[in-house]
Scaffold this motif. Structure first.
Motif, PDB file in Angstrom:
ATOM      1  N   GLY A   1       0.463  -0.798   0.025  1.00  0.00           N
ATOM      2  CA  GLY A   1       0.114  -0.055  -0.005  1.00  0.00           C
ATOM      3  C   GLY A   1       1.054   1.374   0.001  1.00  0.00           C
ATOM      4  O   GLY A   1       1.593   1.438  -0.757  1.00  0.00           O
ATOM      5  N   ARG A   2      -0.083   2.274   0.794  1.00  0.00           N
ATOM      6  CA  ARG A   2       1.405   3.277   0.883  1.00  0.00           C
ATOM      7  C   ARG A   2       2.409   2.817   1.841  1.00  0.00           C
ATOM      8  O   ARG A   2       3.473   4.531   2.100  1.00  0.00           O
ATOM      9  CB  ARG A   2       0.910   4.381   1.419  1.00  0.00           C
ATOM     10  CG  ARG A   2      -0.229   4.309   2.598  1.00  0.00           C
ATOM     11  CD  ARG A   2      -0.851   5.627   3.094  1.00  0.00           C
ATOM     12  NE  ARG A   2      -1.556   5.251   4.630  1.00  0.00           N
ATOM     13  CZ  ARG A   2      -2.581   5.572   4.879  1.00  0.00           C
ATOM     14  NH1 ARG A   2      -3.724   5.763   3.684  1.00  0.00           N
ATOM     15  NH2 ARG A   2      -2.984   5.178   6.367  1.00  0.00           N
ATOM     16  N   TYR A   3       2.461   1.919   2.495  1.00  0.00           N
ATOM     17  CA  TYR A   3       3.543   2.094   3.724  1.00  0.00           C
ATOM     18  C   TYR A   3       5.065   0.877   2.269  1.00  0.00           C
ATOM     19  O   TYR A   3       4.959   0.124   1.813  1.00  0.00           O
ATOM     20  CB  TYR A   3       3.791   1.236   4.568  1.00  0.00           C
ATOM     21  CG  TYR A   3       2.068   1.938   5.095  1.00  0.00           C
ATOM     22  CD1 TYR A   3       2.588   2.920   5.997  1.00  0.00           C
ATOM     23  CD2 TYR A   3       1.300   1.739   5.277  1.00  0.00           C
ATOM     24  CE1 TYR A   3       2.187   4.016   7.246  1.00  0.00           C
ATOM     25  CE2 TYR A   3      -0.149   2.589   5.557  1.00  0.00           C
ATOM     26  CZ  TYR A   3       0.546   3.822   6.587  1.00  0.00           C
ATOM     27  OH  TYR A   3      -0.946   4.472   7.006  1.00  0.00           O
ATOM     28  N   ALA A   4       6.532   1.438   3.452  1.00  0.00           N
ATOM     29  CA  ALA A   4       7.413  -0.080   2.742  1.00  0.00           C
ATOM     30  C   ALA A   4       8.412  -0.606   3.802  1.00  0.00           C
ATOM     31  O   ALA A   4       7.953   0.681   5.100  1.00  0.00           O
ATOM     32  CB  ALA A   4       8.392   1.451   2.192  1.00  0.00           C
TER      33      ALA A   4
ATOM     34  N   GLY B   1      14.807  -3.984  10.823  1.00  0.00           N
ATOM     35  CA  GLY B   1      14.194  -2.674  10.266  1.00  0.00           C
ATOM     36  C   GLY B   1      13.364  -2.278  10.289  1.00  0.00           C
ATOM     37  O   GLY B   1      13.674  -1.860  11.041  1.00  0.00           O
ATOM     38  N   THR B   2      12.799  -1.453   8.866  1.00  0.00           N
ATOM     39  CA  THR B   2      12.223  -0.030   9.144  1.00  0.00           C
ATOM     40  C   THR B   2      10.810  -0.140   8.337  1.00  0.00           C
ATOM     41  O   THR B   2      10.551  -0.573   7.484  1.00  0.00           O
ATOM     42  CB  THR B   2      12.956   0.839   9.575  1.00  0.00           C
ATOM     43  OG1 THR B   2      13.265   0.845   7.298  1.00  0.00           O
ATOM     44  CG2 THR B   2      13.825   1.397   9.760  1.00  0.00           C
ATOM     45  N   LEU B   3       9.424   0.160   9.317  1.00  0.00           N
ATOM     46  CA  LEU B   3       8.053   0.544   8.523  1.00  0.00           C
ATOM     47  C   LEU B   3       8.370   1.572   8.066  1.00  0.00           C
ATOM     48  O   LEU B   3       8.605   2.473   8.803  1.00  0.00           O
ATOM     49  CB  LEU B   3       7.373  -0.082   9.413  1.00  0.00           C
ATOM     50  CG  LEU B   3       6.092  -0.194   8.335  1.00  0.00           C
ATOM     51  CD1 LEU B   3       6.061  -0.985   7.261  1.00  0.00           C
ATOM     52  CD2 LEU B   3       4.773  -0.579   8.783  1.00  0.00           C
TER      53      LEU B   3
ATOM     54  N   GLU C   1      10.994   1.358  13.618  1.00  0.00           N
ATOM     55  CA  GLU C   1      11.913   0.690  13.491  1.00  0.00           C
ATOM     56  C   GLU C   1      10.973  -1.020  14.315  1.00  0.00           C
ATOM     57  O   GLU C   1      10.478  -0.382  15.129  1.00  0.00           O
ATOM     58  CB  GLU C   1      13.004   0.983  14.770  1.00  0.00           C
ATOM     59  CG  GLU C   1      14.140   1.856  13.929  1.00  0.00           C
ATOM     60  CD  GLU C   1      14.958   2.108  15.157  1.00  0.00           C
ATOM     61  OE1 GLU C   1      15.896   1.410  15.726  1.00  0.00           O
ATOM     62  OE2 GLU C   1      15.335   3.954  15.112  1.00  0.00           O
ATOM     63  N   THR C   2      11.604  -1.893  13.779  1.00  0.00           N
ATOM     64  CA  THR C   2      10.889  -3.099  13.469  1.00  0.00           C
ATOM     65  C   THR C   2      11.420  -4.061  14.861  1.00  0.00           C
ATOM     66  O   THR C   2      11.599  -5.067  14.184  1.00  0.00           O
ATOM     67  CB  THR C   2      10.517  -3.592  12.989  1.00  0.00           C
ATOM     68  OG1 THR C   2      11.925  -3.614  11.848  1.00  0.00           O
ATOM     69  CG2 THR C   2       9.349  -2.711  12.298  1.00  0.00           C
TER      70      THR C   2
ATOM     71  N   LEU D   1       6.836 -10.097  11.137  1.00  0.00           N
ATOM     72  CA  LEU D   1       7.315  -9.331   9.651  1.00  0.00           C
ATOM     73  C   LEU D   1       8.273  -9.764   8.964  1.00  0.00           C
ATOM     74  O   LEU D   1       7.105 -10.350   7.606  1.00  0.00           O
ATOM     75  CB  LEU D   1       7.358  -7.613   9.860  1.00  0.00           C
ATOM     76  CG  LEU D   1       6.764  -7.208   9.156  1.00  0.00           C
ATOM     77  CD1 LEU D   1       5.720  -7.099   8.505  1.00  0.00           C
ATOM     78  CD2 LEU D   1       7.491  -5.119   8.861  1.00  0.00           C
ATOM     79  N   THR D   2       8.810 -10.512   8.722  1.00  0.00           N
ATOM     80  CA  THR D   2       9.222 -11.294   7.967  1.00  0.00           C
ATOM     81  C   THR D   2       8.868 -12.498   7.848  1.00  0.00           C
ATOM     82  O   THR D   2       9.129 -12.724   6.182  1.00  0.00           O
ATOM     83  CB  THR D   2      11.538 -11.494   8.324  1.00  0.00           C
ATOM     84  OG1 THR D   2      11.938  -9.680   8.560  1.00  0.00           O
ATOM     85  CG2 THR D   2      11.962 -12.628   7.801  1.00  0.00           C
ATOM     86  N   GLU D   3       8.557 -13.237   8.619  1.00  0.00           N
ATOM     87  CA  GLU D   3       8.192 -14.546   8.716  1.00  0.00           C
ATOM     88  C   GLU D   3       6.348 -14.348   7.809  1.00  0.00           C
ATOM     89  O   GLU D   3       5.949 -15.279   6.327  1.00  0.00           O
ATOM     90  CB  GLU D   3       7.594 -14.998   9.372  1.00  0.00           C
ATOM     91  CG  GLU D   3       6.984 -16.261   9.337  1.00  0.00           C
ATOM     92  CD  GLU D   3       6.716 -17.043  10.951  1.00  0.00           C
ATOM     93  OE1 GLU D   3       5.604 -17.970  10.860  1.00  0.00           O
ATOM     94  OE2 GLU D   3       6.993 -16.656  11.938  1.00  0.00           O
ATOM     95  N   PHE D   4       5.851 -13.372   8.275  1.00  0.00           N
ATOM     96  CA  PHE D   4       4.455 -12.554   7.425  1.00  0.00           C
ATOM     97  C   PHE D   4       4.574 -12.682   5.982  1.00  0.00           C
ATOM     98  O   PHE D   4       4.186 -13.654   5.248  1.00  0.00           O
ATOM     99  CB  PHE D   4       3.661 -11.897   8.162  1.00  0.00           C
ATOM    100  CG  PHE D   4       2.869 -10.931   6.994  1.00  0.00           C
ATOM    101  CD1 PHE D   4       1.165 -11.910   7.252  1.00  0.00           C
ATOM    102  CD2 PHE D   4       2.961 -10.071   6.917  1.00  0.00           C
ATOM    103  CE1 PHE D   4       0.416 -11.696   6.598  1.00  0.00           C
ATOM    104  CE2 PHE D   4       1.949  -9.345   5.410  1.00  0.00           C
ATOM    105  CZ  PHE D   4       0.601 -10.536   5.738  1.00  0.00           C
ATOM    106  N   LEU D   5       5.588 -11.440   5.768  1.00  0.00           N
ATOM    107  CA  LEU D   5       6.062 -11.300   4.075  1.00  0.00           C
ATOM    108  C   LEU D   5       6.942 -12.585   3.257  1.00  0.00           C
ATOM    109  O   LEU D   5       6.264 -12.853   2.169  1.00  0.00           O
ATOM    110  CB  LEU D   5       6.716 -10.283   3.811  1.00  0.00           C
ATOM    111  CG  LEU D   5       6.383  -9.060   4.756  1.00  0.00           C
ATOM    112  CD1 LEU D   5       7.892  -7.925   4.428  1.00  0.00           C
ATOM    113  CD2 LEU D   5       5.840  -8.237   3.581  1.00  0.00           C
ATOM    114  N   THR D   6       7.710 -13.561   3.850  1.00  0.00           N
ATOM    115  CA  THR D   6       7.564 -15.341   3.283  1.00  0.00           C
ATOM    116  C   THR D   6       6.187 -15.729   3.267  1.00  0.00           C
ATOM    117  O   THR D   6       5.812 -16.045   1.511  1.00  0.00           O
ATOM    118  CB  THR D   6       8.461 -15.639   4.277  1.00  0.00           C
ATOM    119  OG1 THR D   6       9.741 -15.094   5.050  1.00  0.00           O
ATOM    120  CG2 THR D   6       9.259 -17.266   3.821  1.00  0.00           C
TER     121      THR D   6
END
Length: 74
Positions: free
Chosen positions: A8-11, A25-27, A35-36, A43-48
């Motif tokens: 969306g509008r986030y990276a 990482g950062t959101l 900072e995450t 978040l890494t597991e979710f994105l995977t």
């Protein structure tokens, strides 16, 4: 950065593997940067998992196109 993931509008920018473990990482988006450190692994597991689901859907859609099975056919 090449590893950025846009949602969306986030990276999301993952932490570099060569940095200390406490550097995560950062959101970022809407002028905010978070900072995450605590949620980095989740978040890494979710994105995977999201990538795996997307790959599975792409494969299914490609298979349907090849077999000429479209929902708009009657």
């Amino acid at each position: 950065m090449d590893n950025d993931v846009t949602v969306g509008r986030y990276a999301y920018t993952p932490g570099a593997a060569y940095l200390a473990p406490e550097v995560g990482g950062t959101l970022h988006g809407d002028g905010a940067r978070v900072e995450t450190r605590v949620t980095e692994s989740l978040l890494t597991e979710f994105l995977t998992l999201l990538d795996a689901a997307q790959a599975d859907l792409n494969q299914r859609w490609s298979s349907q196109r090849r077999s000429d099975c479209h929902s708009d056919r009657m």
